[in-house]
Structures are given as structure tokens and as C-alpha cells.
Design a protein around this motif. Sequence first.
Motif, PDB file in Angstrom:
ATOM      1  N   VAL A  46     -47.717 -13.741 -82.907  1.00 27.87           N
ATOM      2  CA  VAL A  46     -47.065 -14.107 -84.162  1.00 27.87           C
ATOM      3  C   VAL A  46     -47.033 -12.921 -85.112  1.00 27.87           C
ATOM      4  CG1 VAL A  46     -47.256 -15.590 -86.192  1.00 27.87           C
ATOM      5  CG2 VAL A  46     -47.700 -16.535 -83.933  1.00 27.87           C
TER       6      VAL A  46
ATOM      7  N   LEU B 130     -40.995 -21.060 -85.281  1.00 25.27           N
ATOM      8  CA  LEU B 130     -42.405 -21.150 -85.647  1.00 25.27           C
ATOM      9  C   LEU B 130     -42.550 -20.687 -87.084  1.00 25.27           C
ATOM     10  CD1 LEU B 130     -45.357 -21.641 -84.716  1.00 25.27           C
ATOM     11  CD2 LEU B 130     -45.430 -19.240 -84.036  1.00 25.27           C
TER      12      LEU B 130
ATOM     13  N   LEU C   4     -51.927 -16.753 -82.338  1.00 21.01           N
ATOM     14  CA  LEU C   4     -51.622 -15.749 -83.359  1.00 21.01           C
ATOM     15  C   LEU C   4     -51.352 -14.379 -82.762  1.00 21.01           C
ATOM     16  CD1 LEU C   4     -54.224 -16.693 -86.109  1.00 21.01           C
ATOM     17  CD2 LEU C   4     -51.837 -17.424 -85.895  1.00 21.01           C
TER      18      LEU C   4
ATOM     19  N   LEU D 232     -49.143 -24.657 -89.045  1.00 20.72           N
ATOM     20  CA  LEU D 232     -47.929 -24.223 -88.363  1.00 20.72           C
ATOM     21  C   LEU D 232     -46.999 -25.396 -88.112  1.00 20.72           C
ATOM     22  CD1 LEU D 232     -49.504 -21.930 -85.604  1.00 20.72           C
ATOM     23  CD2 LEU D 232     -48.565 -21.207 -87.812  1.00 20.72           C
TER      24      LEU D 232
ATOM     25  N   VAL E  56     -46.264 -16.602 -91.759  1.00 19.53           N
ATOM     26  CA  VAL E  56     -45.635 -16.344 -90.467  1.00 19.53           C
ATOM     27  C   VAL E  56     -44.188 -15.930 -90.694  1.00 19.53           C
ATOM     28  CG1 VAL E  56     -44.923 -17.359 -88.258  1.00 19.53           C
ATOM     29  CG2 VAL E  56     -47.132 -17.984 -89.271  1.00 19.53           C
TER      30      VAL E  56
ATOM     31  N   PHE F 279     -42.157 -14.319 -84.315  1.00 23.66           N
ATOM     32  CA  PHE F 279     -43.056 -14.413 -83.172  1.00 23.66           C
ATOM     33  C   PHE F 279     -42.423 -13.744 -81.967  1.00 23.66           C
ATOM     34  CE2 PHE F 279     -40.323 -18.091 -83.064  1.00 23.66           C
ATOM     35  CZ  PHE F 279     -40.039 -18.302 -81.721  1.00 23.66           C
TER      36      PHE F 279
END
Length: 342
Positions: free
Chosen positions: A164, A198, A161, A215, A184, A187
Motif C-alpha cells: 500500500v 483500496l 500494508l 480500510l 492510503v 496500492f
Amino acid sequence: MRSGLKVVAVAVLIVFAGCTGVNPLGGGDSASEPNDTAGTNTPESEGETDDLEISNETSPPGMAINNSVENVSALLASHHAELRSLESYRLIVDREQRNRRIFADISVDNRDEEYEGEEGGSRLYYTDGAVYTQTDDETVTDREVEFQRIHRGGTELIGILEGVNLTVENRTTIDDTPVVRYRVTGFDRTMLTNIQDLTGYVRIAPDGLVSEISLDVTGSSGETLKQHYAILGVNDTTVETPDWFEENQENRDTTQPQLTASFDFVEDGVTITHQGGESVSSLQVRYTAGGESVVETWDSERDITVGASYTTERAPDPGTEVRVIWSEGDQSAVLAEETAPE
């Protein structure tokens, strides 16, 4: 008498990111197909709120007001501290790799320091300072392990994370606890190399408890792998002593032999040598090669004594365990083990 066994892996590995997962329960090699698909063991939510203002006072530890994780160590520390403070909870880890899926479902009771569940096709039970494992062939082995290590199970996924970008999506209530859901939105490609895309979401409570990470990770090859971690049943999970454990305790005694062994890893296998201790008539050597569990029998025309050696037919996968197992009747024990070098 307790033998040496490391419990099957519960660590989460982001295979495309080049991260490595260290099994907090003790290490292991098998994989299993869960009954559910990745991500279906999702915490029940209620009270969805679309508009939620986050301030420095309400932002979880390690997270900035702009929703980014600026200090992943602080977030991990608060998450582990919250897990230790709970009376009980249920841990779910479900992750896909290129050629297999790793699944764990473990109920944890902090009050009595017990946990029980399944991982990689094996059944686990922790009590009185040791974790007991029953494999598919009903062999039961055990190892002394610190109870607190269970709280680190699967949390390596939190480490990703830090690279991200997250956006507050809404607020949910899970097990009567308010939790912020972050989506999300991007990233850092300089931090997460080898990742093409992602997506997913994260649920984090203001106190830092990470209740869920879901994810979809797409690598440079275009293959997408699901990674899922969840904490369920907070303070409402029970741990029952499994029947297989009670039966094993009734049948076992302390007659298992003791020996030490050395492990010489070469390109096409590993040579195991009896270095000291008692003689035995036959042993099993268990390891993982090509993602598959391998069991070989170390037999000799005479007893296996000090100086005797055995070389495996295949090379163990890097980072997996090689175990020398003795069995007699209903009893079995891991007499020696070593991790294959990375």
C-alpha cells in the motif's frame, strides 16, 4: 481438568486479496453482528497537526522516509513488542466478509496475564494459562493457550500494508501518545491481486505501535468491505472476572470422560471415529458449513465405544474447526477437535 477448545477467531482476513487469517487465539467459526458499524470504535484524537516532517529517526520501524512500508516483518515485530510492553489495552477487530461480519472486543491485562471480552457471539476469559469460552447456549469450554498469542489477534491486516502507498496526513495524540496518521493513496496491484480499489488510513506511533487500521476494500465484483483494527485504552483498561466464569467454576468437577478420535474429511462431510478412551452415551458435533454454525447429535442405541463412528450431514467449511463435545448437567467439554483442510 481442562478440555480442548480453540477460541473463536479474532484474525483479520482480506478476502479479496487472497490472504488467509490464522486465528492467534486458537481458531473458531462463528460470526456476529456488532452493536456498532465497522470503524466506529475509533481512538479519540486530539492535537491535530497538518504539517509533520518525518525523518529516518522518527519513521516507525519497517517504514521508509517516503512513507512506504519497506519491511512489514519489522513493523509487525515492533508492533507486537509494543503490545507486550503495555500494562493493558483494548483490542477491537471489526471486519466484513461477503456474507457475514466478524467482530471482537477484548480487554487485555499484561500485568496479570488476563483478557476478557466477546468475539463472534461468544464470551471469552483468559486466566491461569487457559482461555474459557461461553457460547450462546451457555456452554463453557476451555483450552490451555499461551497468553502472548493474544497480541497477534487481528494483526494479519498489517501485512497488507506492504503493498500500500501511504502519505503522511497529520499527527494525532491517542492515549497521550503521539501518533502519525497516514492516508492510503494507492496500492501495488501486482502484490494485491483481485483488489479493484483500496482506501482508508492507518495510525502508527514512532515506536511502531499500530493503533488503528481502517480500510475500505473493493474487489473485482465491485463490492466494498470494511476492515477495521484498533488498539484503545492503552494502560487504562481493566479486566474483570466475568460472572459466568465464576458460576461455571463453582459448578464444575473433574468427571468428564476422556477419549481420542480420528477425523476423515471427505467431499460431503467428515467421519469421526472413537479411537480410544472411555465410552459415552451421547455427544454433540459442532462445525461450520456455508458460514453457518451447525450442531448435530451423535447418539447410538448403545454407548459410543471404541470403533463407533459418526458422519456429519454436511461438509465443514475449509479451515474451520470440527469439535466433539460432551455435556452433562452444567458441565461440558470438547473431547476432540480437528481443522477442516483448506
